[in-house]
Write an enzyme that holds these catalytic residues in place. Structure first.
Site, mmCIF file in Angstrom:
data_model
loop_
_atom_site.group_PDB
_atom_site.id
_atom_site.type_symbol
_atom_site.label_atom_id
_atom_site.label_comp_id
_atom_site.label_asym_id
_atom_site.label_seq_id
_atom_site.Cartn_x
_atom_site.Cartn_y
_atom_site.Cartn_z
ATOM 1 N N HIS A 143 0.783 -1.339 -0.215
ATOM 2 C CA HIS A 143 -0.051 0.082 -0.034
ATOM 3 C C HIS A 143 1.004 1.426 -0.022
ATOM 4 O O HIS A 143 0.269 2.342 -0.182
ATOM 5 C CB HIS A 143 -1.004 0.174 1.193
ATOM 6 C CG HIS A 143 -1.960 -0.965 1.338
ATOM 7 N ND1 HIS A 143 -2.748 -1.175 -0.014
ATOM 8 C CD2 HIS A 143 -2.440 -1.884 2.162
ATOM 9 C CE1 HIS A 143 -3.725 -2.302 0.401
ATOM 10 N NE2 HIS A 143 -3.434 -2.578 1.676
ATOM 11 N N HIS A 182 -6.454 -6.947 -0.271
ATOM 12 C CA HIS A 182 -6.845 -5.433 -0.644
ATOM 13 C C HIS A 182 -5.882 -5.146 -1.818
ATOM 14 O O HIS A 182 -5.061 -5.829 -2.006
ATOM 15 C CB HIS A 182 -6.034 -4.794 0.588
ATOM 16 C CG HIS A 182 -6.596 -5.269 1.998
ATOM 17 N ND1 HIS A 182 -5.948 -6.045 2.928
ATOM 18 C CD2 HIS A 182 -8.015 -4.684 2.359
ATOM 19 C CE1 HIS A 182 -6.709 -6.158 3.891
ATOM 20 N NE2 HIS A 182 -8.085 -5.494 3.685
ATOM 21 N N ASP A 268 -5.081 -12.675 3.262
ATOM 22 C CA ASP A 268 -6.371 -12.045 3.990
ATOM 23 C C ASP A 268 -7.681 -12.191 2.981
ATOM 24 O O ASP A 268 -8.750 -11.826 3.292
ATOM 25 C CB ASP A 268 -6.191 -10.515 4.331
ATOM 26 C CG ASP A 268 -5.300 -9.937 3.499
ATOM 27 O OD1 ASP A 268 -4.976 -10.325 2.257
ATOM 28 O OD2 ASP A 268 -4.750 -8.707 3.751
HETATM 29 ZN ZN LIG Z 1 -4.217 -6.901 2.730
#
Ligand SMILES: [Zn+2]
Length: 376
Positions: A143, A182, A268
């Site tokens: 990220h 994500h 995740d």
């Molecule tokens: Zn993640």
């Protein structure tokens, strides 16, 4: 040839404090201190399962080194590096940039060891010391953007390693697959206008960061077409993920013909994760790894570097990670006691609304071609 493996105990010493999951503890506001979701246990337990299962004996242990400032600055601004370094010296540490990514004293040195760890394994694979490998690093990186950390990430570990492979090792074309639940926004942003780095992110639709990773994000300028995003609906399991692999990832890699494949490996998307709403099992991750290895054998002599990102269930993550590393090393499955429960929950079925997203992105694969001028 061997499979490389890199872990260092100090990754478990990266201190994310006493947040209640993601929220800064605040007794006056009724937020009781707890542990941050991004804590040592998922990774430490994955490493210990790799040891206890005996898999460790089949792996070539690789020692990490710290990334240098010059290496960090290939992706990040001087201001970001200096701020992290300064806050890392404070008695109580600081935050990577978005208020939910706390770190304790000394985090700078651990974060540079994580980034340097990915570089070390990239070196080993490109130089032919090992065929492929897994870097179990912490903190995660996918990220982090040029001027800021976010989403529990301080520096873009994979992006920094890609720059190293391009600029130091002279690798021409590199693909980065991100299967963390994500969006791999940081890695994508580092190469958004670069047609020599293909980024593919399979993630849960609009999970994190908000409004990031839509189908329409495809790169810009000369890099248009070299970013692929598959925002899978919540509830997608092995059925949808394996379909995305076979219809988007594998054909895209065949067209792009990377010389090296990196993976941002978050667990995740696993069926028990507190921060994702997907249903992938350890067998799903095993098969995704197998699919990737088959296409890597075709296009780049099997050269794959998989680097750890997210994954927040300390029980499930170790089995998912074990499945991936076993597959890389050609080892028989040790077993996952959680698998029978998850296999009965229906995630193995590809549903129409999942298929339609994948098919939409699959249509973009034809726009990818082999870039022969890599001097840009
Ligand atoms: Zn993640």
């Amino acid at each position: 040839m061997a499979t490389g493996y890199l872990y260092h105990e100090v990754f478990g010493w990266h201190d994310t404090g006493s947040s209640a999951g993601l929220f800064v503890s605040d007794p006056a506001a009724g937020v009781q201190p707890f542990v941050h979701f991004e804590n040592a246990e998922t990774k430490r337990r994955m490493h210990e399962l790799i040891v206890i299962s005996g898999l460790i004996d089949r792996l070539e242990r690789i020692r990490p080194r710290h990334a240098s400032e010059e290496e960090i600055l290939r992706v990040h601004t001087r201001e970001h590096l200096e701020r992290i370094k300064a806050e890392s010296r404070l008695p109580k540490g600081g935050d990577a940039g978005d208020g939910i990514s706390p770190f304790g004293k000394g985090a700078y040195e651990i974060a540079t060891l994580a980034a340097g760890g990915v570089i070390t394994l990239v070196d080993a694979v490109v130089r032919g010391n090992v065929t492929n490998g897994y870097v179990l690093v912490r903190p995660p990186g996918h990220h982090a953007v040029a001027g800021n950390g976010m989403g529990l990430c301080i520096f873009g570990n994979l992006a920094i390693a890609v720059k190293h492979a391009r600029e130091v090792l002279g690798v021409g074309r590199i693909a980065v697959l991100d299967w963390d639940v994500h969006h791999g926004n940081g890695t994508q942003s580092a190469f958004y206008d670069d047609p020599t780095v293909l980024t593919i992110s399979l993630h849960q639709d609009n999970c994190f960061p908000p409004n990031s990773g839509g189908v329409g994000e495809r790169g810009e300028g000369p890099g248009f077409g070299y970013a692929l995003n598959v925002p899978l609906p919540p509830g997608t399991g092995d059925g949808g993920y394996l379909y995305a692999m076979s219809e988007v990832v594998v054909p895209a890699l065949r067209r792009f013909r990377p010389e090296l494949i990196l993976v941002a490996s978050g667990f995740d998307a696993g069926a028990m994760d507190p921060l994702g709403r997907q249903m992938v099992t350890s067998e799903g991750y095993r098969t995704m790894t197998r699919q990737l290895m088959d296409v890597a054998d075709e296009v780049c002599d099997g050269r794959i570097v998989i680097a750890h990102e997210g994954g927040y269930n300390p029980i499930h993550v170790p089995y998912c990670g074990l499945a991936v590393v076993e597959t890389l090393a050609g080892a028989e499955p040790f077993g996952d006691p959680l698998l029978p429960i998850m296999a009965g929950q229906g995630g193995g079925v590809l549903l129409p609304h999942q298929k339609s997203v994948v098919d939409q992105v699959a249509a973009f694969v034809a726009d990818i071609s082999v870039v022969t001028d890599v001097s840009a």
